[in-house]
Design an enzyme around this catalytic site. Structure first.
Site, PDB file in Angstrom:
ATOM      1  CD  GLU A   1      -2.716   1.104   2.599  1.00 25.77           C
ATOM      2  OE1 GLU A   1      -3.696   1.869   2.676  1.00 25.77           O
ATOM      3  OE2 GLU A   1      -2.408   0.294   3.502  1.00 25.77           O
TER       4      GLU A   1
ATOM      5  CE  LYS B   1      -7.195   1.195   3.863  1.00 27.92           C
ATOM      6  NZ  LYS B   1      -5.876   1.529   4.466  1.00 27.92           N
TER       7      LYS B   1
ATOM      8  CB  CYS C   1      -4.571  -1.954   4.122  1.00 27.21           C
ATOM      9  SG  CYS C   1      -3.693  -1.997   5.713  1.00 27.21           S
TER      10      CYS C   1
END
Length: 277
Positions: free
Chosen positions: A42, A124, A158
Site C-alpha cells: 500500500e 479503499k 489493507c
C-alpha cells in the site's frame, strides 16, 4: 495457473526514485522467475505516511509516477499492482467543493497488464486510524472483477480485507484471486497468520497480501506478507524483513473448494438482511 510474486520491502517516505528502483528490481527478478504478476504494498511508491503525504505530496506529480510504473510493467513484461493516492473529484451532495479542493484523496490500487495498460482500479473503503481519516476519504464503490491471465481477479486495500463483507463482495462478483496491498503495523500478527487464511477459506478464493517491512516515518511494519489458497492453505509467507514471495495460483483449486463446500451457493442473503434489522 499463474506464478504470482509478492513484494515485501521498506519504502522511503517521499523518495519516489528509491521506491521505484525497488519496484523495478523486484519486477525484473519476478519476470525472470516466470511470474505473471507482481503485487506491491500500500502506497509504496511514495511511502506510507498519511499526514506527510497530505502535507508534502504534490498531486501534479502523480500522473508522472503512474507513467513510470506503467513503463516498469511494460519493460519487464509483467503485470503489476501498485497503490497511490488519487484525488477525489466528485462534488458532495450538499454542493460543497470537491474533496480534492481540500487536499484530500482516496487511497487507490491499480492493476496493470504486462503492456502497462490499466485493467482494474480500486479505491479503499475502510480507512484505518485517525491519520488515514485526516488525510484520505473512504470510497464507496464495491470491488470490481476482471479477467487477468485467465483468472478472475479483484482488489482490496489493507484494512478492507479485515471485513468479511468486502471479501465476500469480491467473491460473489466472481473473483478467484484477491490482491491486497497493505501497510500493516507490527503487533497485528493475527491478521496475516489467521485472518487472511480465514478470508480465503470462507470465500474460497486465493488471497495475496503484500506488506511493508522495517520503519517508515513513525510506523514500524510487521512484514509477514502471505498468499493463501481457497482452502485456507498457506501458499507462501514472509518473515519480518524484505522478501520476494512466489506462489502458484489458479482457477482449478477455487472450483474444487467451491464444489466441496458450497458456501457461496448456499448463502441466504435475504435472511441475513432480516437478521440485521
Amino acid at each position: 495457473m499463474m506464478l504470482l510474486s509478492v513484494l515485501q520491502a521498506n519504502a522511503s517516505v517521499m523518495d519516489v526514485e528509491a521506491n521505484l528502483r525497488t519496484i523495478d528490481d523486484a519486477a525484473q527478478r519476478a519476470a525472470q522467475a516466470g511470474a505473471g504478476l507482481l503485487l506491491t504494498p500500500e502506497l509504496f511508491p511514495v511511502g506510507y505516511a498519511p499526514l506527510r503525504l497530505h502535507a508534502e505530496l504534490d498531486p501534479s506529480t502523480l500522473p508522472g509516477i503512474r507513467e513510470r510504473l506503467a513503463a516498469i510493467a511494460r519493460t519487464n513484461g509483467i503485470g503489476l499492482v501498485y497503490s497511490l493516492p488519487a484525488a477525489e473529484e466528485t462534488a458532495h451532495d450538499d454542493g460543497a467543493e470537491p474533496a480534492s479542493a481540500a487536499g484530500r484523496w482516496h487511497i487507490t490500487a491499480t492493476l496493470l497488464d504486462a503492456s502497462g495498460n490499466e485493467v482494474l482500479n480500486y479505491a479503499k473503503v475502510h480507512l484505518f486510524g485517525p491519520e488515514e481519516h485526516k488525510a484520505f476519504i473512504g470510497a464507496q464503490e464495491p470491488p470490481a472483477v476482471v479477467d487477468f491471465n485467465g483468472i478472475r481477479t479483484s482488489m482490496l486495500i489493507c484494512y478492507d480485507v479485515e471485513f468479511p463483507e468486502a471479501v465476500r463482495a469480491a467473491a460473489t462478483r466472481g473473483a478467484e484471486l484477491l490482491l491486497v496491498p497493505t501497510a500493516l503495523s507490527a503487533g497485528f500478527d493475527n491478521v496475516p497468520q489467521v485472518l487472511i487464511r480465514a478470508r480465503a477459506l470462507e470465500s474460497q478464493l486465493n488471497v495475496a497480501y503484500a506488506n511493508h517491512s522495517g520503519h517508515e516515518d513513525v510506523y514500524s511494519f510487521l512484514g509477514g506478507s502471505v498468499v493463501a489458497g481457497p482452502d485456507g492453505s498457506l501458499l507462501a509467507a514472509a518473515g519480518e524483513g524484505a522478501a520476494l514471495l512466489f506462489a502458484e495460483v489458479g482457477t482449478e483449486s477455487v472450483k474444487a473448494a467451491r464444489n466441496e463446500v458450497p458456501y457461496l451457493r448456499e448463502r441466504r442473503p435475504d435472511l441475513y438482511k432480516r437478521w440485521a434489522n
